[in-house]
Motif scaffolding. Sequence first.
Motif, PDB file in Angstrom:
ATOM      1  N   MET A   1       0.799  -1.034  -0.014  1.00 35.25           N
ATOM      2  CA  MET A   1       0.046   0.011   0.092  1.00 35.25           C
ATOM      3  C   MET A   1       0.841   1.291  -0.027  1.00 35.25           C
ATOM      4  O   MET A   1       0.551   2.089  -0.646  1.00 35.25           O
ATOM      5  CB  MET A   1      -0.963  -0.071   1.137  1.00 35.25           C
ATOM      6  N   ILE A   2       1.895   1.443   0.773  1.00 34.37           N
ATOM      7  CA  ILE A   2       2.862   2.264   0.858  1.00 34.37           C
ATOM      8  C   ILE A   2       3.436   2.748  -0.441  1.00 34.37           C
ATOM      9  O   ILE A   2       3.525   3.756  -0.921  1.00 34.37           O
ATOM     10  CB  ILE A   2       3.770   2.049   1.736  1.00 34.37           C
ATOM     11  N   THR A   3       3.931   1.740  -1.276  1.00 33.40           N
ATOM     12  CA  THR A   3       4.339   1.682  -2.759  1.00 33.40           C
ATOM     13  C   THR A   3       3.618   2.519  -3.465  1.00 33.40           C
ATOM     14  O   THR A   3       3.818   3.314  -4.295  1.00 33.40           O
ATOM     15  CB  THR A   3       4.836   0.396  -3.171  1.00 33.40           C
ATOM     16  N   VAL A   4       2.090   2.008  -3.517  1.00 34.83           N
ATOM     17  CA  VAL A   4       1.265   2.695  -4.361  1.00 34.83           C
ATOM     18  C   VAL A   4       1.059   4.092  -4.016  1.00 34.83           C
ATOM     19  O   VAL A   4       0.927   4.805  -4.930  1.00 34.83           O
ATOM     20  CB  VAL A   4      -0.099   1.802  -4.238  1.00 34.83           C
ATOM     21  N   THR A   5       0.860   4.242  -2.813  1.00 35.10           N
ATOM     22  CA  THR A   5       0.758   5.955  -2.481  1.00 35.10           C
ATOM     23  C   THR A   5       1.906   6.591  -2.867  1.00 35.10           C
ATOM     24  O   THR A   5       1.888   7.596  -3.238  1.00 35.10           O
ATOM     25  CB  THR A   5       0.625   5.752  -1.021  1.00 35.10           C
ATOM     26  N   ASN A   6       3.026   6.018  -2.682  1.00 32.43           N
ATOM     27  CA  ASN A   6       4.424   6.792  -2.912  1.00 32.43           C
ATOM     28  C   ASN A   6       4.400   6.923  -4.354  1.00 32.43           C
ATOM     29  O   ASN A   6       4.758   7.848  -4.988  1.00 32.43           O
ATOM     30  CB  ASN A   6       5.690   6.034  -2.677  1.00 32.43           C
ATOM     31  N   ASN A   7       4.051   5.906  -5.323  1.00 34.08           N
ATOM     32  CA  ASN A   7       3.953   6.207  -6.866  1.00 34.08           C
ATOM     33  C   ASN A   7       3.143   7.104  -7.077  1.00 34.08           C
ATOM     34  O   ASN A   7       3.338   7.903  -7.998  1.00 34.08           O
ATOM     35  CB  ASN A   7       3.787   4.819  -7.381  1.00 34.08           C
ATOM     36  N   LEU A   8       1.986   7.137  -6.500  1.00 35.86           N
ATOM     37  CA  LEU A   8       0.839   8.191  -6.990  1.00 35.86           C
ATOM     38  C   LEU A   8       1.422   9.399  -6.350  1.00 35.86           C
ATOM     39  O   LEU A   8       1.304  10.510  -7.348  1.00 35.86           O
ATOM     40  CB  LEU A   8      -0.485   8.063  -6.265  1.00 35.86           C
ATOM     41  N   GLU A   9       2.084   9.792  -5.451  1.00 34.14           N
ATOM     42  CA  GLU A   9       2.519  10.958  -4.829  1.00 34.14           C
ATOM     43  C   GLU A   9       3.623  11.459  -5.823  1.00 34.14           C
ATOM     44  O   GLU A   9       3.562  12.506  -6.319  1.00 34.14           O
ATOM     45  CB  GLU A   9       3.099  10.903  -3.615  1.00 34.14           C
ATOM     46  N   LYS A  10       4.594  10.520  -6.134  1.00 32.84           N
ATOM     47  CA  LYS A  10       5.681  10.863  -7.005  1.00 32.84           C
ATOM     48  C   LYS A  10       5.066  11.327  -8.581  1.00 32.84           C
ATOM     49  O   LYS A  10       5.587  12.419  -8.876  1.00 32.84           O
ATOM     50  CB  LYS A  10       6.701   9.776  -7.446  1.00 32.84           C
ATOM     51  N   ARG A  11       4.071  10.792  -8.981  1.00 23.77           N
ATOM     52  CA  ARG A  11       3.661  10.827 -10.276  1.00 23.77           C
ATOM     53  C   ARG A  11       2.849  12.241 -10.134  1.00 23.77           C
ATOM     54  O   ARG A  11       3.091  13.123 -11.212  1.00 23.77           O
ATOM     55  CB  ARG A  11       2.641  10.048 -10.758  1.00 23.77           C
ATOM     56  N   GLU A  12       2.107  12.620  -9.154  1.00 20.17           N
ATOM     57  CA  GLU A  12       1.582  13.795  -9.030  1.00 20.17           C
ATOM     58  C   GLU A  12       2.468  14.940  -8.820  1.00 20.17           C
ATOM     59  O   GLU A  12       2.302  15.904  -9.588  1.00 20.17           O
ATOM     60  CB  GLU A  12       0.532  13.848  -7.786  1.00 20.17           C
ATOM     61  N   LEU A  13       3.417  14.732  -7.999  1.00 25.91           N
ATOM     62  CA  LEU A  13       4.409  15.538  -8.162  1.00 25.91           C
ATOM     63  C   LEU A  13       5.434  16.126  -9.348  1.00 25.91           C
ATOM     64  O   LEU A  13       5.374  17.139  -9.546  1.00 25.91           O
ATOM     65  CB  LEU A  13       5.527  15.460  -6.800  1.00 25.91           C
ATOM     66  N   SER A  14       5.651  14.936  -9.870  1.00 26.22           N
ATOM     67  CA  SER A  14       6.285  14.960 -11.156  1.00 26.22           C
ATOM     68  C   SER A  14       5.350  15.908 -12.252  1.00 26.22           C
ATOM     69  O   SER A  14       5.884  16.779 -12.950  1.00 26.22           O
ATOM     70  CB  SER A  14       6.586  13.595 -11.685  1.00 26.22           C
ATOM     71  N   ASN A  15       4.113  15.619 -12.175  1.00 28.02           N
ATOM     72  CA  ASN A  15       2.981  16.437 -13.099  1.00 28.02           C
ATOM     73  C   ASN A  15       3.035  17.947 -12.594  1.00 28.02           C
ATOM     74  O   ASN A  15       3.033  18.819 -13.629  1.00 28.02           O
ATOM     75  CB  ASN A  15       1.812  15.859 -13.139  1.00 28.02           C
ATOM     76  N   ARG A  16       3.006  18.088 -11.374  1.00 22.75           N
ATOM     77  CA  ARG A  16       3.238  19.552 -10.881  1.00 22.75           C
ATOM     78  C   ARG A  16       4.317  20.255 -11.170  1.00 22.75           C
ATOM     79  O   ARG A  16       4.406  21.372 -11.614  1.00 22.75           O
ATOM     80  CB  ARG A  16       2.889  19.614  -9.372  1.00 22.75           C
ATOM     81  N   ILE A  17       5.698  19.600 -10.934  1.00 19.60           N
ATOM     82  CA  ILE A  17       6.870  20.160 -11.468  1.00 19.60           C
ATOM     83  C   ILE A  17       7.080  20.463 -12.984  1.00 19.60           C
ATOM     84  O   ILE A  17       7.241  21.541 -13.288  1.00 19.60           O
ATOM     85  CB  ILE A  17       7.866  19.214 -11.153  1.00 19.60           C
ATOM     86  N   ASP A  18       6.474  19.521 -13.886  1.00 20.82           N
ATOM     87  CA  ASP A  18       6.560  19.544 -15.015  1.00 20.82           C
ATOM     88  C   ASP A  18       5.621  21.171 -15.384  1.00 20.82           C
ATOM     89  O   ASP A  18       6.132  21.927 -16.424  1.00 20.82           O
ATOM     90  CB  ASP A  18       5.845  18.646 -15.875  1.00 20.82           C
ATOM     91  N   HIS A  19       4.443  21.054 -14.856  1.00 13.97           N
ATOM     92  CA  HIS A  19       3.465  22.266 -15.288  1.00 13.97           C
ATOM     93  C   HIS A  19       4.234  23.496 -14.748  1.00 13.97           C
ATOM     94  O   HIS A  19       4.248  24.910 -15.380  1.00 13.97           O
ATOM     95  CB  HIS A  19       2.220  21.954 -14.696  1.00 13.97           C
ATOM     96  N   LEU A  20       4.666  23.614 -13.547  1.00 14.77           N
ATOM     97  CA  LEU A  20       5.221  24.769 -13.072  1.00 14.77           C
ATOM     98  C   LEU A  20       6.357  25.251 -13.725  1.00 14.77           C
ATOM     99  O   LEU A  20       6.598  26.460 -14.081  1.00 14.77           O
ATOM    100  CB  LEU A  20       5.590  24.668 -11.482  1.00 14.77           C
ATOM    101  N   ARG A  21       7.025  24.180 -14.046  1.00 16.60           N
ATOM    102  CA  ARG A  21       8.567  24.479 -15.045  1.00 16.60           C
ATOM    103  C   ARG A  21       7.882  25.285 -16.068  1.00 16.60           C
ATOM    104  O   ARG A  21       8.807  26.464 -16.677  1.00 16.60           O
ATOM    105  CB  ARG A  21       9.264  23.316 -15.338  1.00 16.60           C
ATOM    106  N   GLU A  22       7.071  24.977 -16.999  1.00 14.12           N
ATOM    107  CA  GLU A  22       6.608  25.448 -18.115  1.00 14.12           C
ATOM    108  C   GLU A  22       5.956  26.862 -17.954  1.00 14.12           C
ATOM    109  O   GLU A  22       6.380  27.910 -18.625  1.00 14.12           O
ATOM    110  CB  GLU A  22       5.511  24.627 -18.767  1.00 14.12           C
ATOM    111  N   ASN A  23       5.306  26.905 -16.534  1.00 10.12           N
ATOM    112  CA  ASN A  23       4.837  28.383 -16.140  1.00 10.12           C
ATOM    113  C   ASN A  23       5.921  29.309 -15.799  1.00 10.12           C
ATOM    114  O   ASN A  23       5.708  30.489 -16.247  1.00 10.12           O
ATOM    115  CB  ASN A  23       3.760  28.123 -15.066  1.00 10.12           C
ATOM    116  N   LEU A  24       7.107  28.735 -15.065  1.00  9.36           N
ATOM    117  CA  LEU A  24       8.107  29.425 -15.091  1.00  9.36           C
ATOM    118  C   LEU A  24       8.723  30.071 -16.343  1.00  9.36           C
ATOM    119  O   LEU A  24       9.248  31.069 -16.246  1.00  9.36           O
ATOM    120  CB  LEU A  24       9.107  28.477 -14.081  1.00  9.36           C
TER     121      LEU A  24
END
Length: 61
Positions: A1-24
């Motif tokens: 369960m922790i692995t699934v949560t970590n994977n989702l959290e990493k994916r969400e963070l990665s998407n937010r990073i990509d979006h913010l980088r483009e915006n920056l």
Amino acid sequence: MITVTNNLEKRELSNRIDHLRENLITVGTQKGLNHPETIQKSQELDTLILKYQFLMIRKDK
């Protein structure tokens, strides 16, 4: 369960990073690198990247 949560959290963070980088890049190009909004977005991006790196380190342990 922790692995699934970590994977989702990493994916969400990665998407937010990509979006913010483009915006920056857009804001920096339009308003300049020393504009307060550009600096704020850069600091937000730094924070997200650090969170992502922390998750990656935690995964390795």
